[in-house]
Design an enzyme around this catalytic site. Structure first.
Site, PDB file in Angstrom:
ATOM      1  CG  HIS A 184      -1.958   1.035   1.227  1.00  0.00           C
ATOM      2  ND1 HIS A 184      -1.712   2.336   1.589  1.00  0.00           N
ATOM      3  CD2 HIS A 184      -3.268   0.983   0.856  1.00  0.00           C
ATOM      4  CE1 HIS A 184      -2.835   3.043   1.452  1.00  0.00           C
ATOM      5  NE2 HIS A 184      -3.783   2.241   1.009  1.00  0.00           N
ATOM      6  CD  GLU A 240      -5.461   2.736  -2.702  1.00  0.00           C
ATOM      7  OE1 GLU A 240      -6.612   2.956  -2.334  1.00  0.00           O
ATOM      8  OE2 GLU A 240      -4.512   2.600  -1.901  1.00  0.00           O
TER       9      GLU A 240
HETATM   10  O1  G3P Z   1      -6.595   1.688   0.665  1.00  0.00           O
HETATM   11  C1  G3P Z   1      -7.551   2.631   0.349  1.00  0.00           C
HETATM   12  C2  G3P Z   1      -7.093   3.991   0.596  1.00  0.00           C
HETATM   13  O2  G3P Z   1      -5.739   4.231   0.420  1.00  0.00           O
HETATM   14  C3  G3P Z   1      -7.929   5.027  -0.067  1.00  0.00           C
HETATM   15  O3  G3P Z   1      -8.097   5.991   0.898  1.00  0.00           O
HETATM   16  O4  G3P Z   1      -9.341   7.674   2.104  1.00  0.00           O
HETATM   17  O5  G3P Z   1      -8.895   7.959  -0.320  1.00  0.00           O
HETATM   18  O6  G3P Z   1     -10.541   6.241   0.433  1.00  0.00           O
HETATM   19  P1  G3P Z   1      -9.299   7.015   0.760  1.00  0.00           P
END
Ligand code: G3P
Length: 219
Positions: free
Chosen positions: A93, A141
């Site tokens: 992550h 991400e």
């Molecule tokens: O692992 C999910 C996370 O990194 C996303 O965070 O707060 O943008 O939904 P958020």
């Protein structure tokens, strides 16, 4: 691995750790899942023992190591997780990046033990680099959108599509995360070819996590 995966990452937010983690999981246990939706909760390392209490929920770790049980201080072993009833984990992550050696070793081991590895990447280049390992999922991400209000599917649709086509070649399903807040963001992500989402603050810090999650999954 059928259906749309909605993976809620509890991170280490005070709202979703320790007693609050237990409360949240009890509340989430009452959610009626629509057909085709798979709900997974990725809890903090300090709360992994809750998997014994919530056998009916799917709990993932936020990180797992490839070390074997034994002299490996501080490591989270896959064998230990499986024993607890934790069936998968995030890996690499953005908030807990590991090197390519550890990624490779961990994914290989996860396949051997039948443990689901959700390998996080920050770019299409990284997806290309790791798709050949064939983890259970690749999760794209973009770090700069994490915790914000602009969803990855709105801000980076071309990159999501690129990641999807790269991963398709290796038969690896894609998840997307960062800034996801509502059903619209989920639908857009699926339209771009993703097979689900990762979400944290949009649920955990929303003030009403059950309503946020329920409305995200209900059509
Ligand atoms: O692992 C999910 C996370 O990194 C996303 O965070 O707060 O943008 O939904 P958020």
């Amino acid at each position: 691995m059928e259906g749309t995966l909605v993976l809620t990452n509890f991170k280490n937010y005070p709202q979703s750790t320790l007693l609050n983690a237990e409360t949240l999981l009890s509340q989430f246990a009452g959610i009626k899942k629509p057909a085709g939706i798979r709900l997974v909760y990725s809890v903090s390392p300090i709360d992994l023992g809750l998997a014994r209490m919530f056998r009916d929920l799917e709990l993932f770790a936020q990180h797992v190591d490839h070390d074997d049980p034994g002299a490996s201080t501080g490591k989270i072993t896959m064998e230990g997780l499986i024993d607890l009833g934790v069936t998968g984990s995030l890996l690499n992550h953005s908030e807990n990046r590991i090197g390519s050696y550890a990624i490779e070793q961990t994914v290989v081991k996860s396949k051997r033990l039948g443990f689901e590895a959700v390998l996080c990447v920050e770019s299409a280049e990284e997806a290309e680099k790791y798709a050949t390992l064939k983890p259970s999922y690749i999760a794209y991400e973009p770090p700069e959108l994490i915790g914000g209000d602009v969803s990855v599917s709105t801000s980076k649709p071309e990159i999501v599509s690129d990641v999807v086509s790269i991963c398709e070649k290796h038969d690896v399903p894609v998840l997307v995360g960062a800034g996801v807040k509502n059903r619209n963001d989920l639908v857009k992500s699926l339209e771009l070819g993703a097979r689900g989402i990762l979400i944290a603050s949009g649920i955990v810090k929303s003030g009403d996590p059950v309503t946020s999650l329920t409305s995200l999954i209900s059509s």
